[in-house]
Design an enzyme around this catalytic site. Structure first.
Site, PDB file in Angstrom:
ATOM      1  N   ASP A  10     -25.954 -49.946 -23.392  1.00  0.00           N
ATOM      2  CA  ASP A  10     -27.229 -49.985 -23.872  1.00  0.00           C
ATOM      3  C   ASP A  10     -27.829 -48.667 -23.444  1.00  0.00           C
ATOM      4  OD1 ASP A  10     -29.588 -52.357 -25.171  1.00  0.00           O
ATOM      5  OD2 ASP A  10     -29.996 -50.221 -24.824  1.00  0.00           O
ATOM      6  N   ASP A 108     -28.061 -48.447 -30.598  1.00  0.00           N
ATOM      7  CA  ASP A 108     -27.997 -47.879 -29.385  1.00  0.00           C
ATOM      8  C   ASP A 108     -27.336 -48.595 -28.458  1.00  0.00           C
ATOM      9  OD1 ASP A 108     -29.971 -50.014 -28.446  1.00  0.00           O
ATOM     10  OD2 ASP A 108     -30.914 -48.579 -27.026  1.00  0.00           O
ATOM     11  N   GLU A 109     -26.422 -49.877 -28.944  1.00  0.00           N
ATOM     12  CA  GLU A 109     -25.770 -50.830 -28.229  1.00  0.00           C
ATOM     13  C   GLU A 109     -24.601 -51.039 -28.647  1.00  0.00           C
ATOM     14  OE1 GLU A 109     -27.197 -55.241 -27.550  1.00  0.00           O
ATOM     15  OE2 GLU A 109     -28.576 -54.083 -28.514  1.00  0.00           O
TER      16      GLU A 109
HETATM   17  P1  TTP Z   1     -33.903 -51.435 -27.111  1.00  0.00           P
HETATM   18  O1  TTP Z   1     -32.216 -51.025 -26.818  1.00  0.00           O
HETATM   19  O2  TTP Z   1     -34.097 -52.863 -27.362  1.00  0.00           O
HETATM   20  O3  TTP Z   1     -34.634 -50.699 -26.487  1.00  0.00           O
HETATM   21  P2  TTP Z   1     -34.755 -49.196 -25.533  1.00  0.00           P
HETATM   22  O4  TTP Z   1     -33.551 -48.127 -25.781  1.00  0.00           O
HETATM   23  O5  TTP Z   1     -36.146 -48.403 -26.232  1.00  0.00           O
HETATM   24  O6  TTP Z   1     -35.190 -49.519 -24.178  1.00  0.00           O
HETATM   25  P3  TTP Z   1     -34.285 -50.140 -22.971  1.00  0.00           P
HETATM   26  O7  TTP Z   1     -32.958 -50.452 -23.813  1.00  0.00           O
HETATM   27  O8  TTP Z   1     -34.028 -49.068 -21.972  1.00  0.00           O
HETATM   28  O9  TTP Z   1     -34.807 -51.389 -22.622  1.00  0.00           O
HETATM   29  O10 TTP Z   1     -33.725 -50.648 -28.803  1.00  0.00           O
HETATM   30  C1  TTP Z   1     -33.312 -49.474 -29.128  1.00  0.00           C
HETATM   31  C2  TTP Z   1     -34.295 -48.855 -29.839  1.00  0.00           C
HETATM   32  O11 TTP Z   1     -34.583 -49.681 -31.105  1.00  0.00           O
HETATM   33  C3  TTP Z   1     -35.692 -48.540 -29.386  1.00  0.00           C
HETATM   34  O12 TTP Z   1     -35.434 -47.341 -28.676  1.00  0.00           O
HETATM   35  C4  TTP Z   1     -36.191 -48.509 -30.411  1.00  0.00           C
HETATM   36  C5  TTP Z   1     -35.891 -49.403 -31.450  1.00  0.00           C
HETATM   37  N1  TTP Z   1     -36.547 -50.564 -31.525  1.00  0.00           N
HETATM   38  C6  TTP Z   1     -37.636 -50.830 -32.477  1.00  0.00           C
HETATM   39  O13 TTP Z   1     -37.985 -49.944 -33.301  1.00  0.00           O
HETATM   40  N2  TTP Z   1     -38.221 -51.948 -32.409  1.00  0.00           N
HETATM   41  C7  TTP Z   1     -37.951 -53.025 -31.594  1.00  0.00           C
HETATM   42  O14 TTP Z   1     -38.739 -54.123 -31.596  1.00  0.00           O
HETATM   43  C8  TTP Z   1     -37.109 -52.877 -30.657  1.00  0.00           C
HETATM   44  C9  TTP Z   1     -36.821 -53.978 -29.722  1.00  0.00           C
HETATM   45  C10 TTP Z   1     -36.372 -51.746 -30.548  1.00  0.00           C
HETATM   46 MG    MG Z   2     -31.603 -49.542 -25.224  1.00  0.00          MG
END
Ligand code: TTP
Ligand code: MG
Length: 345
Positions: A10, A108-109
């Site tokens: 991730d 992103d995962e």
């Molecule tokens: P995540 O992987 O949940 O979050 P992140 O990458 O920003 O942070 P981390 O993994 O380090 O905790 O989500 C990936 C992307 O998806 C995030 O950068 C923005 C988008 N996203 C939204 O637009 N709304 C949301 O509610 C979530 C959870 C994510």
């Molecule tokens: Mg992330």
């Protein structure tokens, strides 16, 4: 016996990290990506925030006005989805070189099944190599978790964030889960957690006490999944076939409204934009979901799964309008946000 080795990757604060990369002058400052805060009067939500902004209590899905209140000096940026999508595609190209069995879960995962390595030591080496390759090519950090199934791998990844790496060997899986808070378990949100806390259950270990019947009574069908997950059981396989892609759009009104002209004109625009996205990517859709959020954040969603995939604009339009009309008839409150999402195939 064949060892199962699953890797979960991730990216860290994905949208905000890309913005930092593009604008090095933002490094070291709180960065929030999302709706326009409009000096605290903005009405959308936070997409994500960098870890500095998170120290102020800012996180994904928080109303942008609240984020502004918590940290008015933060750098607020709009969502540049096109850029993030391009970066995501390049990262996925790197990831999928590492195993034939890979699965993208979101922008992103991703999961990789790396059981073919047959060794956790080798798995660790592969993970470090993958993290380094992404950083070398994209100048972005990621976090990787490894475990004997998707559940353990994902939870290890969460635990190791940001820019981390955690490997949970099979013999350590139960200990790893036991002491974690129940809300760390995917599928347990704050409402469900509250129910358990009132029963004196706070850790995943403690959540092993209720019987399967009790969990089924409390939570319905998902109770069975929870019963298995707290014991580290997860038989989902890593397979690209399982990718469910979706596309959608939502709009937060400037002011909550009941004006049908404004609401339906906005829906019309959303439908066209979503449809364009479907066509540009040469996809058809099978499931249509409409979201309607009323004053006070009361949110309703309704989905329809079609018998077979289609790319018929009229079907999309008719279904979306019918669902939204139903929400409006059933609820007299002003509308704050409407959205449309489709699962594409
Ligand atoms: P995540 O992987 O949940 O979050 P992140 O990458 O920003 O942070 P981390 O993994 O380090 O905790 O989500 C990936 C992307 O998806 C995030 O950068 C923005 C988008 N996203 C939204 O637009 N709304 C949301 O509610 C979530 C959870 C994510
Ligand atoms: Mg992330």
């Amino acid at each position: 016996m064949k060892k199962n080795i699953i890797l979960h990757l991730d990216m860290d604060y994905f949208f905000a990290q890309i913005e930092e990369r593009e604008n090095p002058q933002f490094k070291g400052k709180p960065v929030v990506v999302g709706a326009d805060p409009k000096e605290g009067r903005g009405r959308g939500v936070v997409s994500t925030a960098n870890y500095i902004a998170r120290r102020y209590g800012i996180h994904s899905a928080l109303p942008i006005s609240k984020a502004f209140e918590l940290c008015p000096e933060a750098i607020f940026l709009p969502v540049n989805m096109e850029l993030y999508q391009q970066v995501s595609e390049r990262i996925m190209e790197i990831i999928k070189k590492y195993s034939k069995a890979w699965e993208q879960v979101s922008l992103d995962e991703a999961y990789l099944d790396i059981s073919f390595l047959a060794s956790y030591k080798k798995a660790e080496k592969l993970a470090q190599k993958l993290k380094k390759e992404i950083f070398r090519k994209e100048k972005l950090t990621s976090t990787i978790g490894i475990g004997l199934n998707k559940l353990i791998a994902k939870m290890a990844c969460e635990k190791a964030k940001p820019n981390g790496f955690l490997i949970i060997r099979p013999s350590k899986s139960q200990n790893f889960l036991e002491l974690l808070d129940i809300q760390n378990l995917p599928g347990i949100g704050s409402k469900t957690a509250e129910k358990f806390r009132q029963m004196g259950i706070n850790t995943i270990g403690e959540l092993r006490k209720p019987s399967k019947t009790k969990l089924l009574d409390m939570l319905g069908k998902v109770g069975e999944t929870i019963y298995e997950r707290v014991r580290g059981i997860d038989e989902r396989i890593v397979s690209p076939e399982e990718i469910v892609k979706s596309t959608g759009k939502e709009h937060t009104f400037q002011k909550d409204t009941r004006n049908p002209k404004i609401i339906f004109a906005t829906l019309e625009k959303i439908i066209k934009s979503v449809y364009q996205d479907i066509m540009e990517n040469n996809f058809s859709f099978k499931t249509i979901t409409i979201v309607c959020r009323f004053t006070g954040f009361e949110t309703h969603t309704k989905s329809k799964t079609l018998k077979k995939p289609t790319n018929d604009f009229e079907v999309l339009k008719r279904t979306a309008k019918m669902f939204l009309l139903r929400f409006l008839v059933e609820n007299p409150k002003p509308v704050r946000l409407i959205g449309l999402r489709v699962k594409i195939c």
